[in-house]
Motif scaffolding. Structure first.
Motif, PDB file in Angstrom:
ATOM      1  N   TYR A 212      54.404  81.847  42.631  1.00  0.00           N
ATOM      2  CA  TYR A 212      53.335  80.968  42.164  1.00  0.00           C
ATOM      3  C   TYR A 212      52.358  80.651  43.298  1.00  0.00           C
ATOM      4  O   TYR A 212      51.139  80.667  43.115  1.00  0.00           O
ATOM      5  CB  TYR A 212      53.909  79.659  41.607  1.00  0.00           C
ATOM      6  N   VAL A 213      52.899  80.379  44.487  1.00  0.00           N
ATOM      7  CA  VAL A 213      52.022  80.066  45.620  1.00  0.00           C
ATOM      8  C   VAL A 213      51.182  81.288  45.981  1.00  0.00           C
ATOM      9  O   VAL A 213      49.971  81.179  46.227  1.00  0.00           O
ATOM     10  CB  VAL A 213      52.843  79.585  46.829  1.00  0.00           C
ATOM     11  N   GLN A 214      51.801  82.463  45.989  1.00  0.00           N
ATOM     12  CA  GLN A 214      51.037  83.682  46.244  1.00  0.00           C
ATOM     13  C   GLN A 214      49.930  83.873  45.205  1.00  0.00           C
ATOM     14  O   GLN A 214      48.796  84.241  45.539  1.00  0.00           O
ATOM     15  CB  GLN A 214      51.961  84.895  46.214  1.00  0.00           C
ATOM     16  N   GLU A 215      50.271  83.612  43.950  1.00  0.00           N
ATOM     17  CA  GLU A 215      49.300  83.814  42.879  1.00  0.00           C
ATOM     18  C   GLU A 215      48.129  82.847  42.981  1.00  0.00           C
ATOM     19  O   GLU A 215      46.971  83.229  42.765  1.00  0.00           O
ATOM     20  CB  GLU A 215      49.983  83.671  41.511  1.00  0.00           C
ATOM     21  N   TYR A 216      48.427  81.595  43.305  1.00  0.00           N
ATOM     22  CA  TYR A 216      47.343  80.623  43.443  1.00  0.00           C
ATOM     23  C   TYR A 216      46.449  80.971  44.635  1.00  0.00           C
ATOM     24  O   TYR A 216      45.243  80.703  44.601  1.00  0.00           O
ATOM     25  CB  TYR A 216      47.914  79.207  43.582  1.00  0.00           C
ATOM     26  N   ALA A 217      47.026  81.571  45.665  1.00  0.00           N
ATOM     27  CA  ALA A 217      46.205  82.007  46.790  1.00  0.00           C
ATOM     28  C   ALA A 217      45.269  83.133  46.368  1.00  0.00           C
ATOM     29  O   ALA A 217      44.094  83.162  46.773  1.00  0.00           O
ATOM     30  CB  ALA A 217      47.101  82.467  47.944  1.00  0.00           C
ATOM     31  N   ARG A 218      45.751  84.045  45.542  1.00  0.00           N
ATOM     32  CA  ARG A 218      44.953  85.197  45.138  1.00  0.00           C
ATOM     33  C   ARG A 218      44.024  84.891  43.956  1.00  0.00           C
ATOM     34  O   ARG A 218      42.866  85.272  43.945  1.00  0.00           O
ATOM     35  CB  ARG A 218      45.873  86.365  44.788  1.00  0.00           C
ATOM     36  N   MET A 219      44.556  84.186  42.966  1.00  0.00           N
ATOM     37  CA  MET A 219      43.792  83.924  41.751  1.00  0.00           C
ATOM     38  C   MET A 219      42.755  82.819  41.942  1.00  0.00           C
ATOM     39  O   MET A 219      41.629  82.903  41.450  1.00  0.00           O
ATOM     40  CB  MET A 219      44.742  83.543  40.611  1.00  0.00           C
ATOM     41  N   TYR A 220      43.143  81.775  42.683  1.00  0.00           N
ATOM     42  CA  TYR A 220      42.287  80.590  42.797  1.00  0.00           C
ATOM     43  C   TYR A 220      41.789  80.340  44.219  1.00  0.00           C
ATOM     44  O   TYR A 220      41.197  79.296  44.485  1.00  0.00           O
ATOM     45  CB  TYR A 220      43.051  79.350  42.305  1.00  0.00           C
ATOM     46  N   ASP A 221      42.046  81.263  45.126  1.00  0.00           N
ATOM     47  CA  ASP A 221      41.564  81.169  46.503  1.00  0.00           C
ATOM     48  C   ASP A 221      42.099  79.946  47.245  1.00  0.00           C
ATOM     49  O   ASP A 221      41.420  79.388  48.119  1.00  0.00           O
ATOM     50  CB  ASP A 221      40.024  81.151  46.547  1.00  0.00           C
ATOM     51  N   ILE A 222      43.320  79.540  46.919  1.00  0.00           N
ATOM     52  CA  ILE A 222      43.971  78.469  47.661  1.00  0.00           C
ATOM     53  C   ILE A 222      44.418  79.021  49.013  1.00  0.00           C
ATOM     54  O   ILE A 222      44.955  80.124  49.108  1.00  0.00           O
ATOM     55  CB  ILE A 222      45.191  77.913  46.892  1.00  0.00           C
ATOM     56  N   LYS A 223      44.235  78.254  50.075  1.00  0.00           N
ATOM     57  CA  LYS A 223      44.546  78.725  51.430  1.00  0.00           C
ATOM     58  C   LYS A 223      46.028  78.510  51.754  1.00  0.00           C
ATOM     59  O   LYS A 223      46.402  77.820  52.704  1.00  0.00           O
ATOM     60  CB  LYS A 223      43.682  77.998  52.447  1.00  0.00           C
ATOM     61  N   ALA A 224      46.873  79.151  50.961  1.00  0.00           N
ATOM     62  CA  ALA A 224      48.306  78.915  51.056  1.00  0.00           C
ATOM     63  C   ALA A 224      49.016  80.043  51.789  1.00  0.00           C
ATOM     64  O   ALA A 224      48.728  81.221  51.565  1.00  0.00           O
ATOM     65  CB  ALA A 224      48.904  78.757  49.660  1.00  0.00           C
ATOM     66  N   GLY A 225      49.954  79.673  52.645  1.00  0.00           N
ATOM     67  CA  GLY A 225      50.816  80.623  53.335  1.00  0.00           C
ATOM     68  C   GLY A 225      52.259  80.389  52.942  1.00  0.00           C
ATOM     69  O   GLY A 225      52.679  79.240  52.751  1.00  0.00           O
ATOM     70  N   ILE A 226      53.029  81.472  52.816  1.00  0.00           N
ATOM     71  CA  ILE A 226      54.413  81.406  52.351  1.00  0.00           C
ATOM     72  C   ILE A 226      55.327  81.803  53.500  1.00  0.00           C
ATOM     73  O   ILE A 226      55.190  82.891  54.064  1.00  0.00           O
ATOM     74  CB  ILE A 226      54.639  82.348  51.146  1.00  0.00           C
ATOM     75  N   PHE A 227      56.280  80.926  53.831  1.00  0.00           N
ATOM     76  CA  PHE A 227      57.182  81.160  54.953  1.00  0.00           C
ATOM     77  C   PHE A 227      58.615  81.239  54.430  1.00  0.00           C
ATOM     78  O   PHE A 227      59.173  80.234  53.974  1.00  0.00           O
ATOM     79  CB  PHE A 227      57.033  80.048  55.988  1.00  0.00           C
ATOM     80  N   ARG A 228      59.186  82.444  54.484  1.00  0.00           N
ATOM     81  CA  ARG A 228      60.558  82.676  54.014  1.00  0.00           C
ATOM     82  C   ARG A 228      61.496  82.461  55.195  1.00  0.00           C
ATOM     83  O   ARG A 228      61.571  83.276  56.098  1.00  0.00           O
ATOM     84  CB  ARG A 228      60.676  84.082  53.430  1.00  0.00           C
TER      85      ARG A 228
END
Length: 349
Positions: free
Chosen positions: A185-201
């Motif tokens: 979801y976080v990846q999608e919001y970054a791509r779909m809605y241009d949210i400046k989100a980074g995902i740290f596993r």
């Protein structure tokens, strides 16, 4: 004007270290936590005590609040960045509470993303995911015993698993599934809605602010049993399983760097890497050196979807953030845990 960063799960291990990191670098902080960890793990897991220990600063505006509350959106609208650490964090516990695990990890994260998208879409966001999104995939590789640890037969894995490891078609536990869903979801919001989100596993994150419970954060739990003389149960693999360990302060430093220079939609594997990797058997010797006590243990059945060997390949995060480095070695980490636990045990007695 001084920027204000929101930290969800601010009383927890990672959250409290993020609060400290931010105020030390000139930020103001809004922290929220519902202290749900106490409900999940019992009194020993309750992080409410971290509020006075780590969040006692005029620059930290701390709220007892659930990220699923309606008034949480007002806070999201007022800040300049977010570090989202609030979660149900235990994969064995998730097997017993799958609905609650989903509601916290997926619905809570989606609600946060919607608040950002609709009310504050230009701010950077850090999302704390987990290596458990990969499920049992690490176990599909071959390992051999080398000394007191497993090592991969395939030499190309020496530096660990990178972000190309697939996440589907294997067992995860509900926790792995809920975090994978939130991760996507976080990846999608970054791509779909241009949210400046980074995902740290994340690999194994720990430190003195961690609370010693069996079902989450093994390092302080092991140290606690060494200090109290209780017997430890090792679940599967005869203790040869390998983990990479990172201090929460080093992680907080990386998250601050991301907020200051975001790479939207990027996924990073982050842990202690090869340098801070250790098997459970190897940890017994280190714990004895640090505490002066021998850790007694017995063997129990393997846990569902538990990794036989995990080291995070840090190549990508180092490429993107070359000035970031791990500053806490294994011995320093276990010394920090021991110091904090001794203090807590003295206060209880």
């Amino acid at each position: 004007m001084t920027e204000t960063i929101l930290v969800t799960g601010g009383a927890g291990l990672i959250g409290s270290m993020c609060c400290e990191e931010l105020i030390e670098n000139g930020y103001n902080v809004v922290s929220v936590d519902n202290y749900g960890r106490g409900d999940i793990f019992g009194d020993e897991g309750n992080t409410e005590s971290n509020v006075t220990e780590y969040l006692d600063d005029d620059r930290i505006d701390h709220h007892q609040m659930d990220i699923r509350d309606d008034d949480f959106d007002e806070i999201v609208a007022s800040v300049d960045g977010i570090i989202h650490t609030a979660a149900q964090p235990s994969h064995p516990r998730s097997i017993e509470i799958p609905y609650e695990d989903f509601d916290i990890n997926v619905r809570g994260t989606l609600k946060l993303l919607e608040a950002v998208r609709t009310q504050n879409p230009d701010i950077p966001l850090v999302f704390t995911s987990t290596n458990k999104v990969y499920g049992e995939m690490p176990n599909y590789f071959s390992y051999e015993k080398v000394g007191d640890r497993f090592e991969p037969v395939d030499d190309t894995l020496w530096n660990g698993f990178d972000e190309s490891l697939r996440i589907d078609q294997n067992k995860h536990t509900p926790f792995g599934v809920s975090k994978a869903s939130a991760d996507l979801y976080v990846q999608e919001y970054a791509r779909m809605y241009d949210i400046k989100a980074g995902i740290f596993r994340l690999g194994c994150v720990t430190g003195g602010a961690a609370h010693a419970v069996e079902l989450h954060n093994w390092e302080p739990y092991f140290v606690k049993l060494a200090l109290t003389g209780e017997e430890l149960s090792i679940y599967g693999y005869e203790g040869y399983q390998v983990r990479d360990v990172i201090h929460a302060k080093d992680l907080a430093n990386l998250f601050r760097r991301y907020l200051e220079s975001p790479s939207p939609g990027q996924v990073y594997n982050v842990g202690g890497g090869r340098k801070n990797s250790i098997s459970l058997r190897e940890s017994f010797d280190l714990i004895e050196e640090v505490t002066g006590n021998t850790l007694e243990y017995s063997h129990a059945e393997q846990r569902e979807a538990d990794h036989q060997w995990w080291i995070s390949d840090l190549s990508k995060v180092h490429r993107h953030y070359p000035d970031w480095e791990i500053t806490h070695g294994l011995r320093e980490i276990f010394e920090d845990i021991t110091k904090a636990l001794r203090k807590n045990l003295d206060e209880v007695s």
